[in-house]
Design a protein around this motif. Structure first.
Motif, PDB file in Angstrom:
ATOM      1  N   GLY A  22      80.556 -55.318 -22.156  1.00 66.30           N
ATOM      2  CA  GLY A  22      79.199 -54.789 -22.142  1.00 66.30           C
ATOM      3  C   GLY A  22      79.028 -53.823 -20.991  1.00 66.30           C
ATOM      4  N   PRO A  23      77.911 -53.082 -20.982  1.00 66.54           N
ATOM      5  CA  PRO A  23      77.669 -52.125 -19.897  1.00 66.54           C
ATOM      6  C   PRO A  23      77.758 -52.823 -18.545  1.00 66.54           C
ATOM      7  CG  PRO A  23      76.008 -51.898 -21.605  1.00 66.54           C
ATOM      8  CD  PRO A  23      76.817 -53.104 -21.959  1.00 66.54           C
ATOM      9  N   TYR A  24      78.475 -52.211 -17.633  1.00 62.67           N
ATOM     10  CA  TYR A  24      78.667 -52.838 -16.328  1.00 62.67           C
ATOM     11  C   TYR A  24      78.096 -51.970 -15.215  1.00 62.67           C
ATOM     12  CZ  TYR A  24      81.033 -54.932 -12.340  1.00 62.67           C
ATOM     13  OH  TYR A  24      81.315 -55.513 -11.127  1.00 62.67           O
TER      14      TYR A  24
ATOM     15  N   GLN B   4      81.267 -51.335 -31.335  1.00 61.17           N
ATOM     16  CA  GLN B   4      82.619 -50.913 -31.686  1.00 61.17           C
ATOM     17  C   GLN B   4      83.569 -52.090 -31.661  1.00 61.17           C
ATOM     18  OE1 GLN B   4      83.531 -46.863 -30.273  1.00 61.17           O
ATOM     19  NE2 GLN B   4      85.548 -47.692 -29.771  1.00 61.17           N
ATOM     20  N   ASN B   5      84.322 -52.196 -32.759  1.00 59.61           N
ATOM     21  CA  ASN B   5      85.280 -53.292 -32.873  1.00 59.61           C
ATOM     22  C   ASN B   5      86.690 -52.754 -32.621  1.00 59.61           C
ATOM     23  OD1 ASN B   5      86.526 -55.697 -33.448  1.00 59.61           O
ATOM     24  ND2 ASN B   5      86.439 -55.408 -35.664  1.00 59.61           N
ATOM     25  N   GLY B   6      87.177 -52.914 -31.409  1.00 56.19           N
ATOM     26  CA  GLY B   6      88.538 -52.480 -31.102  1.00 56.19           C
ATOM     27  C   GLY B   6      88.647 -50.972 -30.964  1.00 56.19           C
TER      28      GLY B   6
ATOM     29  N   CYS C 289      80.824 -49.527 -21.695  1.00 55.32           N
ATOM     30  CA  CYS C 289      79.680 -49.404 -22.611  1.00 55.32           C
ATOM     31  C   CYS C 289      80.029 -48.552 -23.826  1.00 55.32           C
ATOM     32  CB  CYS C 289      78.477 -48.810 -21.875  1.00 55.32           C
ATOM     33  SG  CYS C 289      78.764 -47.133 -21.279  1.00 55.32           S
ATOM     34  N   LEU C 290      81.333 -48.419 -24.136  1.00 58.93           N
ATOM     35  CA  LEU C 290      81.721 -47.528 -25.236  1.00 58.93           C
ATOM     36  C   LEU C 290      81.149 -48.014 -26.569  1.00 58.93           C
ATOM     37  CD1 LEU C 290      85.488 -46.905 -24.359  1.00 58.93           C
ATOM     38  CD2 LEU C 290      83.503 -45.484 -23.782  1.00 58.93           C
ATOM     39  N   VAL C 291      80.587 -47.083 -27.310  1.00 57.06           N
ATOM     40  CA  VAL C 291      80.021 -47.362 -28.632  1.00 57.06           C
ATOM     41  C   VAL C 291      80.282 -46.163 -29.536  1.00 57.06           C
ATOM     42  CG1 VAL C 291      78.167 -48.978 -27.985  1.00 57.06           C
ATOM     43  CG2 VAL C 291      77.783 -46.505 -27.802  1.00 57.06           C
ATOM     44  N   THR C 292      80.028 -46.340 -30.820  1.00 54.80           N
ATOM     45  CA  THR C 292      80.087 -45.216 -31.756  1.00 54.80           C
ATOM     46  C   THR C 292      78.667 -44.667 -31.911  1.00 54.80           C
ATOM     47  OG1 THR C 292      81.986 -46.188 -32.895  1.00 54.80           O
ATOM     48  CG2 THR C 292      80.699 -44.545 -34.111  1.00 54.80           C
TER      49      THR C 292
ATOM     50  N   THR D 149      74.246 -57.334 -25.452  1.00 50.37           N
ATOM     51  CA  THR D 149      74.921 -57.299 -24.153  1.00 50.37           C
ATOM     52  C   THR D 149      76.418 -57.006 -24.293  1.00 50.37           C
ATOM     53  OG1 THR D 149      75.127 -59.688 -24.265  1.00 50.37           O
ATOM     54  CG2 THR D 149      73.281 -58.812 -22.984  1.00 50.37           C
ATOM     55  N   ALA D 150      76.985 -57.236 -25.472  1.00 49.49           N
ATOM     56  CA  ALA D 150      78.379 -56.869 -25.714  1.00 49.49           C
ATOM     57  C   ALA D 150      78.374 -55.733 -26.723  1.00 49.49           C
ATOM     58  CB  ALA D 150      79.180 -58.051 -26.242  1.00 49.49           C
ATOM     59  N   CYS D 151      78.747 -54.540 -26.292  1.00 52.96           N
ATOM     60  CA  CYS D 151      78.655 -53.395 -27.202  1.00 52.96           C
ATOM     61  C   CYS D 151      79.980 -53.110 -27.893  1.00 52.96           C
ATOM     62  CB  CYS D 151      78.159 -52.171 -26.450  1.00 52.96           C
ATOM     63  SG  CYS D 151      79.226 -51.662 -25.119  1.00 52.96           S
TER      64      CYS D 151
END
Lengths: 377, 100
Positions: free
Chosen positions: B55-57, B92-94, B66-69, B42-44
């Motif tokens: 997380g995606p909203y 993604q961390n930061g 919802c940004l991810v690598t 839930t937390a991306c």
């Protein structure tokens, strides 16, 4: 609680709530003056909210050595200024002075740039400072991500940058703590000089003060003649693009591209004579983006999150105007296009002089009288 | 915890991908954001400045939460990319790294 003073409710009214007005109001209040800061509403042009946030020295002042010295002084005082703001407000304006670069894309441009720096430093009365003209390989040691088109550039260790939106916020918080009466939606319609003070008719009632400082940016052109001054400023549009936040990779600001303390990359430095029009021109945005990618090809991978256009406040020669009125003593004008770079000077040097009553000979070169020359027949 | 509607659960073809290197399953047609939620993520990411979890909203390309690598490229909008077989999704961390 503000105390009544000669001529009005306040010792000083600063007209304009941007970076120049806020830095002056902060410095005036720190010098013990009771201060009102009169700001417009949200329809104001507001260059202070659209600028590039450089605290920049190199290359400034060709044609007026006093301006080069004034700029260098502000750069030298900036770190102490940021510390004072932090101690007062707990807010960090993220000032860093790692030295700045002006990368070049052709040998011809590099040579022209080197000549400009040399001529600047050859001026009489110039307070010299260190800078270097670098070839590509020397530059690449400092800026490892430059593209193949970059032939070299100039470097000056005095150049730096800050978070200019936070600077504006911090100054506003600081003046609040110092008891400055901040009055938004107080566009000044008329100024009268009488009884040794000034009465301002504003959109929200009359305000009286013993002294006034016009720091209204573009609007100073309209206000200055009301008190026997002149501020012939014009808007010059510049575009800025900002990317998504990324892990720090660009450790020095350049004139065209810099990475902010929070990780976004700002891309800028366009110049257009477009009047009072802040419309974004996609052709100009794409031109500055393409140039930035030639400097740093990896920028091509980043997403743009925002772009905007803002209007520089420019005098005919590009140098600031600081002057006290001869016909309405106690009325001052302060206008420049480098409200970030010169913030330390405005707060720590200019404001105390205005508080004490006058600018003195040092500021004679900055008088708008330099523009009052007869036209050739 | 998000659960799929039963008719979706059975109708669509399974897609194998990875989340932070661990094998995961989605359904054909899922967005990456939906696939993460279906797998209990839930937390991306956490934010570049404050580090707060996100997380995606909105699930429609507006909120950028919802940004991810994805396959090595950072700051992709998970809700705007369809999950594909073999896709490598990383939380993604930061801040994004510009070189990837």
């Amino acid at each position: 609680m503000t105390q009544p003073s000669r001529g009005g409710e306040y010792d000083v009214a600063v007209i304009g709530g941007g970076l120049v007005g806020s830095a002056l109001a902060w410095g005036l209040a720190r010098a013990g003056q009771t201060v009102a800061m009169l700001d417009e509403g949200d329809i104001a042009v507001r260059p202070s909210r659209g600028n590039f946030a450089l605290v920049w020295v190199q290359g400034k002042g060709l044609g007026m050595a006093e301006y080069a010295g004034w700029t260098k002084q502000s750069s030298d005082d900036w770190s102490g200024f940021a510390d004072l703001l932090y101690q007062q407000t707990g807010l960090d304006v993220a000032y860093r002075r790692p030295g700045g670069f002006m990368p070049m894309l052709s040998e011809e441009d590099l040579q022209a740039r080197a000549n400009t720096m040399m001529r600047l430093h050859n001026q009489p009365d110039m307070i010299r400072y260190p800078y270097e003209v670098m070839d590509r390989e020397t530059l690449r040691k400092e800026l490892p991500f430059i593209g193949p088109d970059v032939v070299g550039g100039t470097y000056c260790p005095l150049d730096g940058h800050c978070n200019s939106l936070r600077l504006l916020r911090t100054l506003h918080k600081g003046i609040g703590l110092l008891g400055v009466d901040y009055r938004p939606n107080h566009r000044v319609e008329r100024i009268e000089h009488r009884d040794g003070g000034f009465r301002m008719t504003t959109a929200a009632g009359e305000v009286r003060a013993g002294k006034i400082v016009l720091a209204a940016g573009h609007d100073s052109a309209r206000l200055a003649p009301m008190v026997g001054l002149s501020a012939p400023v014009r808007p010059q549009r510049g575009h800025v693009i900002v990317t998504e936040k990324t892990v720090p990779f660009l450790h020095h600001p350049t004139v065209y591209v810099r990475q902010t303390d929070e990780g976004g990359v700002m891309i800028g430095d366009s110049f257009e004579e477009a009047g009072f029009d802040t419309t974004l021109q996609p052709g100009i945005s794409s031109a500055i983006a393409q140039r930035a990618i030639r400097f740093f090809p990896l920028l091509g991978k980043l997403n743009v999150v925002r772009s905007w256009a803002a209007l520089r406040v420019l005098t005919p020669d590009g140098f600031p105007i600081y002057e006290e009125s001869q016909t309405a003593p106690g009325a001052f004008v302060a206008t420049c296009h480098s409200g970030v770079t010169l913030a330390a000077n405005h707060a720590l040097t200019l404001a105390p002089l205005i508080a004490a009553g006058g600018l003195g000979d040092r500021f004679a070169p900055f008088s708008a009288r330099r523009f009052h020359v007869p036209q050739a027949a | 915890m998000f659960r799929r509607l039963p008719e979706i659960e059975t109708a669509a073809e399974a897609v194998a991908f990875t989340i932070d290197g661990r094998p995961a399953n989605a359904r054909a047609g899922d967005s990456v954001a939906a696939a993460l939620l279906a797998n209990g993520i839930t937390a991306c990411r956490n934010t570049p400045v404050s580090g707060a979890a996100r997380g995606p909203y909105c699930m429609m390309g507006v909120c950028f939460d919802c940004l991810v690598t994805i396959d090595g490229t950072g700051n992709r909008q998970g809700c705007q990319v369809r999950v594909a077989p073999g896709m490598a999704v990383e939380t993604q961390n930061g801040k994004r790294e510009v070189e990837r």
